[in-house]
Write an enzyme that holds these catalytic residues in place. Sequence first.
Site, PDB file in Angstrom:
ATOM      1  N   ARG A   1      -1.487  24.828  20.056  1.00  0.00           N
ATOM      2  CA  ARG A   1      -2.416  23.718  20.346  1.00  0.00           C
ATOM      3  C   ARG A   1      -3.030  23.132  19.080  1.00  0.00           C
ATOM      4  NH1 ARG A   1       0.338  24.341  23.552  1.00  0.00           N
ATOM      5  NH2 ARG A   1       0.099  25.022  25.692  1.00  0.00           N
TER       6      ARG A   1
ATOM      7  N   SER B   1      -7.717  22.754  30.210  1.00  0.00           N
ATOM      8  CA  SER B   1      -8.249  24.040  29.749  1.00  0.00           C
ATOM      9  C   SER B   1      -9.263  23.819  28.626  1.00  0.00           C
ATOM     10  CB  SER B   1      -7.114  24.911  29.206  1.00  0.00           C
ATOM     11  OG  SER B   1      -6.268  25.274  30.268  1.00  0.00           O
TER      12      SER B   1
ATOM     13  N   GLU C   1     -10.439  24.666  22.976  1.00  0.00           N
ATOM     14  CA  GLU C   1      -9.268  23.793  22.804  1.00  0.00           C
ATOM     15  C   GLU C   1      -9.754  22.341  22.791  1.00  0.00           C
ATOM     16  OE1 GLU C   1      -5.887  24.820  25.258  1.00  0.00           O
ATOM     17  OE2 GLU C   1      -5.316  22.715  25.449  1.00  0.00           O
TER      18      GLU C   1
HETATM   19  C1  LIG Z   1      -6.153  17.734  33.981  1.00  0.00           C
HETATM   20  C2  LIG Z   1      -5.707  18.045  32.580  1.00  0.00           C
HETATM   21  C3  LIG Z   1      -4.637  18.914  32.377  1.00  0.00           C
HETATM   22  C4  LIG Z   1      -4.218  19.230  31.087  1.00  0.00           C
HETATM   23  N1  LIG Z   1      -3.152  20.061  30.924  1.00  0.00           N
HETATM   24  C5  LIG Z   1      -2.704  20.340  29.674  1.00  0.00           C
HETATM   25  C6  LIG Z   1      -1.563  21.186  29.482  1.00  0.00           C
HETATM   26  O1  LIG Z   1      -0.940  21.666  30.418  1.00  0.00           O
HETATM   27  N2  LIG Z   1      -1.180  21.440  28.210  1.00  0.00           N
HETATM   28  C7  LIG Z   1      -1.818  20.922  27.124  1.00  0.00           C
HETATM   29  O2  LIG Z   1      -1.411  21.185  25.988  1.00  0.00           O
HETATM   30  N3  LIG Z   1      -2.912  20.116  27.281  1.00  0.00           N
HETATM   31  C8  LIG Z   1      -3.354  19.813  28.517  1.00  0.00           C
HETATM   32  N4  LIG Z   1      -4.449  19.002  28.674  1.00  0.00           N
HETATM   33  C9  LIG Z   1      -5.192  18.511  27.494  1.00  0.00           C
HETATM   34  C10 LIG Z   1      -4.715  17.125  26.984  1.00  0.00           C
HETATM   35  O3  LIG Z   1      -4.123  16.392  28.013  1.00  0.00           O
HETATM   36  C11 LIG Z   1      -3.733  17.255  25.826  1.00  0.00           C
HETATM   37  O4  LIG Z   1      -4.332  17.915  24.729  1.00  0.00           O
HETATM   38  C12 LIG Z   1      -3.232  15.874  25.380  1.00  0.00           C
HETATM   39  O5  LIG Z   1      -2.065  16.027  24.613  1.00  0.00           O
HETATM   40  C13 LIG Z   1      -4.273  15.068  24.614  1.00  0.00           C
HETATM   41  O6  LIG Z   1      -3.752  13.757  24.437  1.00  0.00           O
HETATM   42  P1  LIG Z   1      -4.725  12.490  24.320  1.00  0.00           P
HETATM   43  O7  LIG Z   1      -3.887  11.316  23.998  1.00  0.00           O
HETATM   44  O8  LIG Z   1      -5.587  12.369  25.510  1.00  0.00           O
HETATM   45  O9  LIG Z   1      -5.577  12.911  23.036  1.00  0.00           O
HETATM   46  P2  LIG Z   1      -7.155  12.790  22.840  1.00  0.00           P
HETATM   47  O10 LIG Z   1      -7.849  13.688  23.800  1.00  0.00           O
HETATM   48  O11 LIG Z   1      -7.561  11.367  22.827  1.00  0.00           O
HETATM   49  O12 LIG Z   1      -7.292  13.374  21.363  1.00  0.00           O
HETATM   50  C14 LIG Z   1      -7.020  14.734  21.103  1.00  0.00           C
HETATM   51  C15 LIG Z   1      -6.932  14.916  19.581  1.00  0.00           C
HETATM   52  O13 LIG Z   1      -5.792  14.211  19.079  1.00  0.00           O
HETATM   53  C16 LIG Z   1      -6.171  13.261  18.073  1.00  0.00           C
HETATM   54  N5  LIG Z   1      -5.312  12.084  18.257  1.00  0.00           N
HETATM   55  C17 LIG Z   1      -5.072  11.409  19.416  1.00  0.00           C
HETATM   56  N6  LIG Z   1      -4.173  10.428  19.207  1.00  0.00           N
HETATM   57  C18 LIG Z   1      -3.842  10.475  17.887  1.00  0.00           C
HETATM   58  C19 LIG Z   1      -2.968   9.712  17.065  1.00  0.00           C
HETATM   59  N7  LIG Z   1      -2.197   8.710  17.523  1.00  0.00           N
HETATM   60  N8  LIG Z   1      -2.896  10.040  15.727  1.00  0.00           N
HETATM   61  C20 LIG Z   1      -3.619  11.075  15.222  1.00  0.00           C
HETATM   62  N9  LIG Z   1      -4.462  11.832  15.964  1.00  0.00           N
HETATM   63  C21 LIG Z   1      -4.567  11.525  17.275  1.00  0.00           C
HETATM   64  C22 LIG Z   1      -7.643  12.976  18.330  1.00  0.00           C
HETATM   65  O14 LIG Z   1      -8.309  12.576  17.144  1.00  0.00           O
HETATM   66  C23 LIG Z   1      -8.139  14.338  18.835  1.00  0.00           C
HETATM   67  O15 LIG Z   1      -8.446  15.182  17.757  1.00  0.00           O
HETATM   68  C24 LIG Z   1      -4.887  18.663  29.967  1.00  0.00           C
HETATM   69  C25 LIG Z   1      -5.959  17.779  30.179  1.00  0.00           C
HETATM   70  C26 LIG Z   1      -6.359  17.459  31.472  1.00  0.00           C
HETATM   71  C27 LIG Z   1      -7.492  16.483  31.665  1.00  0.00           C
END
Ligand SMILES: Cc1cc2nc3c(=O)[nH]c(=O)nc-3n(C[C@H](O)[C@H](O)[C@H](O)COP(=O)(O)OP(=O)(O)OC[C@H]3O[C@@H](n4cnc5c(N)ncnc54)[C@H](O)[C@@H]3O)c2cc1C
Length: 288
Positions: free
Chosen positions: A165, A212, A282
């Site tokens: 992660r 999580s 996380e």
């Molecule tokens: C219901 C639910 C279920 C989930 N299940 C999982 C799962 O099974 N497995 C899992 O790993 N995660 C899970 N997650 C967590 C989340 O979905 C992941 O971590 C996801 O990949 C985050 O993507 P995001 O675009 O929303 O990033 P954000 O939440 O917007 O950002 C997360 C981090 O990434 C950075 N970031 C985002 N975009 C960029 C970019 N283009 N360039 C550089 N940095 C960037 C941000 O600065 C921040 O530090 C879940 C979340 C929810 C709400």
Amino acid sequence: MQDLNDILKKDELLSKHCSYRVGGPAKYFATPRNEYELLAVEEFILKNNLKYLLLGGGTNILFDDRGFNGCVLSLKHLNRYIFIDGETVVAGAGILLDDLVKYTLENNLSGMEDLSGIPGTVGGSVFMNAGAFQCEIKDIVKNIKLMENGKIFTIENSEAGFGYRQSRLHGKKILEVSIQLKKGGINSLIRREEILFKRWDKQPLEYPSCGSVFKRPSGGYAGKLIEDSGLKGFSIGGAKISEKHANFIVNFNNATGRDIRELINHIKKTVMEKFGVLLEEEVKIIDF
Ligand SMILES: Cc1cc2nc3c(=O)[nH]c(=O)nc-3n(C[C@H](O)[C@H](O)[C@H](O)COP(=O)(O)OP(=O)(O)OC[C@H]3O[C@@H](n4cnc5c(N)ncnc54)[C@H](O)[C@@H]3O)c2cc1C
């Protein structure tokens, strides 16, 4: 310099841009759609000496109730394209990860179906090395196109510093990723359906959350430790530890960011007292 009117807002409420649905206003909120607009926003940030935060889908972020005293760069509209060349797929950072999974399966490619249902963008999934079941994004990434200090360059998978992660891409804007898949079959579509069913069955998807809250500690599961601490269903304000999945904190009744932070601290303290295990978040907690 490019006109920023189209892509820059003031005092935008962050609760509209994260899956927890909490957070006050960002002083500036930018939504660049391509690399030129991103460069223009970078220039604006530099000129005004602002701190900034990169935001994808906001599905792993906990904002402050006071908001963010700088510029939030939302990258969910950035580079919304997918190209397929044989078994290689190139996807822009702003594509939703689950849309990419669907698209690859529709094109008879397999290898990322285990990531079905993970919310958020491709950019966020690479930064977080998102994963589920038997797959993490690092298993399929070939290379990553980045921007740092106005310069665009590409790195190989091995240079991204992927771990559980996490990546070592701090300070870099992920623009695009190329992934390696395989010609696939019907089994991958069935696998996707199974995974989506499991997610609905095991996770409280009816409430706002960030998935999580804590990483898996060595030799155990955060959810099990929280459950064994008797904390399932425990709430502070409008935030509650889900009865369905103890590693989820749900916003069940207009929670504030503070409610969620206090609950996180309460969980960490209780699990430490009962089991001597230090849980690590996380979720990314963002200060004002
Ligand atoms: C219901 C639910 C279920 C989930 N299940 C999982 C799962 O099974 N497995 C899992 O790993 N995660 C899970 N997650 C967590 C989340 O979905 C992941 O971590 C996801 O990949 C985050 O993507 P995001 O675009 O929303 O990033 P954000 O939440 O917007 O950002 C997360 C981090 O990434 C950075 N970031 C985002 N975009 C960029 C970019 N283009 N360039 C550089 N940095 C960037 C941000 O600065 C921040 O530090 C879940 C979340 C929810 C709400």
